[in-house]
Design an enzyme around this catalytic site. Structure first.
Site, PDB file in Angstrom:
ATOM      1  N   LEU A 113       0.828  -1.209   0.000  1.00 39.70           N
ATOM      2  CA  LEU A 113       0.000   0.000   0.000  1.00 39.70           C
ATOM      3  C   LEU A 113       0.861   1.257   0.000  1.00 39.70           C
ATOM      4  CD1 LEU A 113      -2.452  -1.059   2.872  1.00 39.70           C
ATOM      5  CD2 LEU A 113      -2.720  -1.469   0.438  1.00 39.70           C
ATOM      6  N   GLY A 114       1.932   1.223   0.799  1.00 36.95           N
ATOM      7  CA  GLY A 114       2.781   2.399   0.936  1.00 36.95           C
ATOM      8  C   GLY A 114       4.026   2.078   1.723  1.00 36.95           C
ATOM      9  N   HIS A 153      -0.859   6.534   8.166  1.00 37.52           N
ATOM     10  CA  HIS A 153       0.074   5.554   8.741  1.00 37.52           C
ATOM     11  C   HIS A 153       1.516   5.848   8.299  1.00 37.52           C
ATOM     12  CE1 HIS A 153       1.206   1.229   9.764  1.00 37.52           C
ATOM     13  NE2 HIS A 153       2.131   1.516   8.870  1.00 37.52           N
ATOM     14  N   GLU A 154       1.718   6.042   7.009  1.00 38.64           N
ATOM     15  CA  GLU A 154       3.090   6.245   6.510  1.00 38.64           C
ATOM     16  C   GLU A 154       3.677   7.563   7.025  1.00 38.64           C
ATOM     17  OE1 GLU A 154       4.490   3.748   5.349  1.00 38.64           O
ATOM     18  OE2 GLU A 154       2.754   2.574   4.746  1.00 38.64           O
ATOM     19  N   HIS A 157       5.098   7.090  10.337  1.00 42.35           N
ATOM     20  CA  HIS A 157       6.503   6.638  10.295  1.00 42.35           C
ATOM     21  C   HIS A 157       7.445   7.805  10.006  1.00 42.35           C
ATOM     22  CE1 HIS A 157       5.639   2.404  10.600  1.00 42.35           C
ATOM     23  NE2 HIS A 157       5.086   2.282   9.404  1.00 42.35           N
ATOM     24  N   HIS A 163       5.620   0.794  14.338  1.00 41.47           N
ATOM     25  CA  HIS A 163       4.400  -0.009  14.418  1.00 41.47           C
ATOM     26  C   HIS A 163       4.068  -0.266  15.883  1.00 41.47           C
ATOM     27  CE1 HIS A 163       5.287  -1.437  10.125  1.00 41.47           C
ATOM     28  NE2 HIS A 163       4.284  -0.563  10.095  1.00 41.47           N
ATOM     29  N   TRP A 165       3.041  -2.725  17.510  1.00 36.80           N
ATOM     30  CA  TRP A 165       3.499  -3.976  18.130  1.00 36.80           C
ATOM     31  C   TRP A 165       5.030  -4.042  18.198  1.00 36.80           C
ATOM     32  CZ3 TRP A 165       1.682  -3.281  13.267  1.00 36.80           C
ATOM     33  CH2 TRP A 165       2.451  -3.736  12.208  1.00 36.80           C
ATOM     34  N   THR A 178       0.961   3.406  24.754  1.00 39.25           N
ATOM     35  CA  THR A 178       0.373   2.387  23.884  1.00 39.25           C
ATOM     36  C   THR A 178       0.661   1.017  24.497  1.00 39.25           C
ATOM     37  OG1 THR A 178       2.409   2.375  22.581  1.00 39.25           O
ATOM     38  CG2 THR A 178       0.614   3.763  21.781  1.00 39.25           C
ATOM     39  N   GLN A 181       1.545  -5.129  22.540  1.00 33.70           N
ATOM     40  CA  GLN A 181       0.661  -6.109  21.895  1.00 33.70           C
ATOM     41  C   GLN A 181       1.483  -7.111  21.104  1.00 33.70           C
ATOM     42  OE1 GLN A 181      -1.889  -3.371  19.510  1.00 33.70           O
ATOM     43  NE2 GLN A 181      -1.126  -4.420  17.682  1.00 33.70           N
TER      44      GLN A 181
HETATM   45  N1  ARG Z   1       3.039  -0.213   5.099  1.00 32.46           N
HETATM   46  C1  ARG Z   1       1.741  -0.839   5.197  1.00 32.46           C
HETATM   47  C2  ARG Z   1       1.552  -1.728   3.989  1.00 32.46           C
HETATM   48  O1  ARG Z   1       1.929  -1.344   2.895  1.00 32.46           O
HETATM   49  C3  ARG Z   1       0.624   0.176   5.248  1.00 32.46           C
HETATM   50  C4  ARG Z   1      -0.563  -0.274   5.996  1.00 32.46           C
HETATM   51  C5  ARG Z   1      -1.611   0.813   5.996  1.00 32.46           C
HETATM   52  N2  ARG Z   1      -2.860   0.334   6.553  1.00 32.46           N
HETATM   53  C6  ARG Z   1      -4.044   0.819   6.172  1.00 32.46           C
HETATM   54  N3  ARG Z   1      -5.150   0.390   6.764  1.00 32.46           N
HETATM   55  N4  ARG Z   1      -4.160   1.713   5.235  1.00 32.46           N
HETATM   56  O2  ARG Z   1       1.014  -2.805   4.107  1.00 32.46           O
HETATM   57 ZN    ZN Z   2       3.968   0.727   8.616  1.00 34.55          ZN
HETATM   58 CA    CA Z   3       4.026   1.043  23.917  1.00 38.87          CA
END
Ligand code: ARG
Ligand code: ZN
Ligand code: CA
Length: 243
Positions: A113-114, A153-154, A157, A163, A165, A178, A181
């Site tokens: 995704l990214g 999300h990206e 980072h 992440h 976890w 947090t 987990q």
């Molecule tokens: N780096 C993660 C991937 O490419 C991105 C996850 C993003 N999650 C989301 N629900 N958009 O898998």
């Molecule tokens: Zn990530």
């Molecule tokens: Ca933590």
């Protein structure tokens, strides 16, 4: 360090097909999502389970679209080795990366995704990369990643967040509030999801730094904000964004 920090955003669109040449409306939809998600003004933040509600945080960041650069290419997929970030490899060079967040929108391939560069890396490759079907919340976006949360999300980072976890079994994300987990969550888990003896409330799977569906992630925490603010202080890796 107090007050809102403005982040100028340059979107670099590299396309083979017409659908990959995403519209201005799709680009603006992503900017709008970022401004909501990073200020906790997204409507779905209200879905945060009550015990976790006190953790919800406004990061005091304002994202402003500073420019769009477009380029056609015969390349079908770009991978994750930064080829899209350099004109010498057929991509687009970053625009002033010490004062702009560069986002490359191109087909990464491989179901990715990214991806992002953490603070402290080379300026020429600094920024995030998102595939066009996961960028913004209108136009060519594809469920269940159609609410613009891949960029949220990206950019998490890019702001130094790990992440949730900690990328290992019951690992450490270097954020105190947090819960520990076991691993990444996917889909749309039911609350509570208890792992690693993390107590009655379990995993903070609705956090943007987990791997759940876009519709099921809707908050950052105060501890995550503290970690991101540090990089903008004098001497921090992104101090150049806070003149
Ligand atoms: N780096 C993660 C991937 O490419 C991105 C996850 C993003 N999650 C989301 N629900 N958009 O898998
Ligand atoms: Zn990530
Ligand atoms: Ca933590």
């Amino acid at each position: 360090l107090t007050g809102t920090i403005t982040i100028p955003v340059v979107v670099n669109v590299i396309y083979k097909t017409a659908a990959q040449n995403i519209s201005q409306a799709q680009i603006q939809s992503q900017i709008d999502v970022l401004n909501k998600d990073f200020s906790a003004t997204n409507t779905d933040v209200s879905l945060t389970p009550t015990p976790f509600a006190p953790l919800v945080s406004n990061f005091e960041l304002k994202f402003v679209l500073a420019g769009v650069v477009r380029k056609q290419s015969s390349k079908t997929s770009w991978g994750t080795a930064d080829a899209m970030k350099s004109s010498s490899s057929g991509g687009i060079d970053a625009t002033s990366p010490t004062t702009n967040l560069n986002i490359w929108v191109c087909n990464i391939g491989g179901g990715i995704l990214g991806y992002a560069q953490f603070p402290g890396g080379a300026p020429a490759t600094d920024g995030v990369v998102i595939s066009p079907t996961y960028f913004g919340n209108t136009g060519s976006v594809t469920a269940p990643f159609d609410k613009g949360r891949t960029a949220t999300h990206e950019i998490g980072h890019w702001l130094n967040l790990r992440h949730i976890w900690g990328d290992s079994n019951c690992g450490n994300d270097l954020v105190a509030d947090t819960p520990t987990q076991q691993t990444s969550n996917f889909g749309c888990p039911a609350f509570p999801h208890v792992t690693c003896s993390n107590g009655a409330n379990g995993d903070l799977f609705m956090n943007y730094m987990d791997y759940v569906n876009d519709a099921c992630m809707f908050m950052f925490t105060a501890g995550q904000k503290t970690r991101t603010r540090a990089i903008f202080q004098a001497g921090g890796a992104r101090a150049s964004f806070n003149p």
